[in-house]
Scaffold this motif. Structure first.
Motif, PDB file in Angstrom:
ATOM      1  N   ASP A  94      26.411   0.118  -1.380  1.00  0.00           N
ATOM      2  CA  ASP A  94      25.124   0.739  -1.692  1.00  0.00           C
ATOM      3  C   ASP A  94      24.074   0.460  -0.616  1.00  0.00           C
ATOM      4  OD1 ASP A  94      24.660  -1.923  -2.272  1.00  0.00           O
ATOM      5  OD2 ASP A  94      24.448  -1.612  -4.425  1.00  0.00           O
ATOM      6  N   ASN A  95      24.521   0.332   0.635  1.00  0.00           N
ATOM      7  CA  ASN A  95      23.594   0.068   1.744  1.00  0.00           C
ATOM      8  C   ASN A  95      22.479   1.102   1.852  1.00  0.00           C
ATOM      9  OD1 ASN A  95      24.564  -2.354   2.649  1.00  0.00           O
ATOM     10  ND2 ASN A  95      25.484  -1.553   4.508  1.00  0.00           N
ATOM     11  N   GLU A  96      22.777   2.366   1.564  1.00  0.00           N
ATOM     12  CA  GLU A  96      21.738   3.388   1.709  1.00  0.00           C
ATOM     13  C   GLU A  96      20.642   3.244   0.649  1.00  0.00           C
ATOM     14  OE1 GLU A  96      24.912   5.266  -0.879  1.00  0.00           O
ATOM     15  OE2 GLU A  96      24.920   4.047   0.911  1.00  0.00           O
ATOM     16  N   CYS A  97      20.912   2.507  -0.419  1.00  0.00           N
ATOM     17  CA  CYS A  97      19.904   2.283  -1.461  1.00  0.00           C
ATOM     18  C   CYS A  97      18.960   1.139  -1.099  1.00  0.00           C
ATOM     19  CB  CYS A  97      20.582   1.950  -2.790  1.00  0.00           C
ATOM     20  SG  CYS A  97      21.768   3.170  -3.367  1.00  0.00           S
ATOM     21  N   LEU A 108      18.057   6.144  -8.753  1.00  0.00           N
ATOM     22  CA  LEU A 108      18.994   7.266  -8.661  1.00  0.00           C
ATOM     23  C   LEU A 108      20.100   6.985  -7.649  1.00  0.00           C
ATOM     24  CD1 LEU A 108      16.542  10.308  -8.858  1.00  0.00           C
ATOM     25  CD2 LEU A 108      18.260   9.622 -10.564  1.00  0.00           C
ATOM     26  N   CYS A 109      19.749   6.360  -6.544  1.00  0.00           N
ATOM     27  CA  CYS A 109      20.738   6.005  -5.527  1.00  0.00           C
ATOM     28  C   CYS A 109      21.755   5.005  -6.086  1.00  0.00           C
ATOM     29  CB  CYS A 109      20.025   5.426  -4.304  1.00  0.00           C
ATOM     30  SG  CYS A 109      21.126   5.014  -2.937  1.00  0.00           S
ATOM     31  N   LEU A 110      21.261   3.976  -6.764  1.00  0.00           N
ATOM     32  CA  LEU A 110      22.156   2.978  -7.368  1.00  0.00           C
ATOM     33  C   LEU A 110      23.036   3.608  -8.437  1.00  0.00           C
ATOM     34  CD1 LEU A 110      19.720  -0.062  -7.624  1.00  0.00           C
ATOM     35  CD2 LEU A 110      21.677   0.172  -6.077  1.00  0.00           C
ATOM     36  N   GLN A 111      22.470   4.512  -9.226  1.00  0.00           N
ATOM     37  CA  GLN A 111      23.254   5.180 -10.257  1.00  0.00           C
ATOM     38  C   GLN A 111      24.364   6.028  -9.632  1.00  0.00           C
ATOM     39  OE1 GLN A 111      21.193   7.952 -12.827  1.00  0.00           O
ATOM     40  NE2 GLN A 111      22.726   7.723 -14.430  1.00  0.00           N
ATOM     41  N   ALA A 112      24.060   6.728  -8.556  1.00  0.00           N
ATOM     42  CA  ALA A 112      25.078   7.530  -7.869  1.00  0.00           C
ATOM     43  C   ALA A 112      26.180   6.644  -7.304  1.00  0.00           C
ATOM     44  CB  ALA A 112      24.435   8.355  -6.752  1.00  0.00           C
ATOM     45  N   ARG A 156      26.179  -8.317  -1.634  1.00  0.00           N
ATOM     46  CA  ARG A 156      25.655  -7.270  -0.743  1.00  0.00           C
ATOM     47  C   ARG A 156      25.464  -7.784   0.669  1.00  0.00           C
ATOM     48  NH1 ARG A 156      22.150  -5.565  -5.026  1.00  0.00           N
ATOM     49  NH2 ARG A 156      22.749  -3.476  -5.620  1.00  0.00           N
ATOM     50  N   GLU A 157      25.782  -6.931   1.605  1.00  0.00           N
ATOM     51  CA  GLU A 157      25.566  -7.264   3.012  1.00  0.00           C
ATOM     52  C   GLU A 157      24.066  -7.400   3.304  1.00  0.00           C
ATOM     53  OE1 GLU A 157      27.412  -5.604   7.046  1.00  0.00           O
ATOM     54  OE2 GLU A 157      26.164  -4.148   5.999  1.00  0.00           O
ATOM     55  N   LYS A 158      23.278  -6.499   2.712  1.00  0.00           N
ATOM     56  CA  LYS A 158      21.831  -6.533   2.860  1.00  0.00           C
ATOM     57  C   LYS A 158      21.237  -6.658   1.472  1.00  0.00           C
ATOM     58  CE  LYS A 158      22.098  -3.238   6.656  1.00  0.00           C
ATOM     59  NZ  LYS A 158      21.745  -1.852   7.073  1.00  0.00           N
ATOM     60  N   PRO A 159      20.271  -7.558   1.263  1.00  0.00           N
ATOM     61  CA  PRO A 159      19.687  -7.690  -0.087  1.00  0.00           C
ATOM     62  C   PRO A 159      18.881  -6.452  -0.447  1.00  0.00           C
ATOM     63  CG  PRO A 159      18.582  -9.139   1.480  1.00  0.00           C
ATOM     64  CD  PRO A 159      19.727  -8.517   2.212  1.00  0.00           C
ATOM     65  N   LEU A 160      18.903  -6.133  -1.721  1.00  0.00           N
ATOM     66  CA  LEU A 160      18.171  -4.991  -2.232  1.00  0.00           C
ATOM     67  C   LEU A 160      16.688  -5.314  -2.217  1.00  0.00           C
ATOM     68  CD1 LEU A 160      18.952  -2.222  -3.478  1.00  0.00           C
ATOM     69  CD2 LEU A 160      18.781  -3.297  -5.701  1.00  0.00           C
TER      70      LEU A 160
END
Length: 164
Positions: A94-97, A108-112, A156-160
């Motif tokens: 989910d890096n793009e989120c 919405l990004c996380l849900q997708a 996660r590689e990057k924290p949300l």
């Protein structure tokens, strides 16, 4: 020095060595039979699959998910979810989120991403007759799948970022 009469023998030995090395790579993953997961410490979610991760941030689910990942996913996706290149690195799922600052867009990004993850885990993935991901439908219940997703979110590689 290789003579003309030894070429077929050399080719046969080379092909045999290649075949053995490829077959050992196939068996390198060991037993890939899906393993059941003890989810008795988690709330029961029922038979209707949730659209997004109901265990997001749940420490108990992360612990169950870590064990479930180790039993079912690490063979291909790597120990501690660090891929060695055989299968996708799920810490980046989910890096793009991550950089989204708008709460609704991030949700919405996380849900997708959740929907994609659950679909792949349940149904697996086959292309041109080759199984890239075995289906876990019927072996892993909803609680197990979401606990694995919660574990991956903790890795996660990057924290949300906290969405605003």
């Amino acid at each position: 020095m290789t003579t003309r009469s030894s070429l077929p023998l050399l080719a046969t030995r080379t092909l045999t060595a290649l075949a053995l090395s490829l077959s050992s790579a196939v068996w390198a993953h060991g037993d890939v039979t899906p393993q059941a997961v003890d989810t008795s410490s988690l709330p029961v979610l029922g038979s209707t699959w949730k659209l997004d991760n109901p265990f997001r941030g749940n420490a108990t689910a992360v612990k169950v998910g870590a064990s479930a990942f180790g039993q079912n996913c690490a063979r291909c996706h790597g120990l501690d979810a660090v891929s060695g290149g055989i299968a996708p690195d799920l810490r980046k799922l989910d890096n793009e989120c991550v950089p989204l600052k708008d709460t609704k867009k991030q949700a919405l990004c996380l849900q997708a991403t959740d929907e994609y993850f659950v679909g792949r885990v349940r149904r697996g993935f086959t292309r041109n007759g080759a199984v890239y991901m075995p289906p876990f439908e019927g072996t892993l219940n909803q609680e197990a799948v979401w606990s694995i997703k919660s574990y991956l979110e903790s890795r996660r590689e990057k924290p949300l970022l906290a969405a605003k």
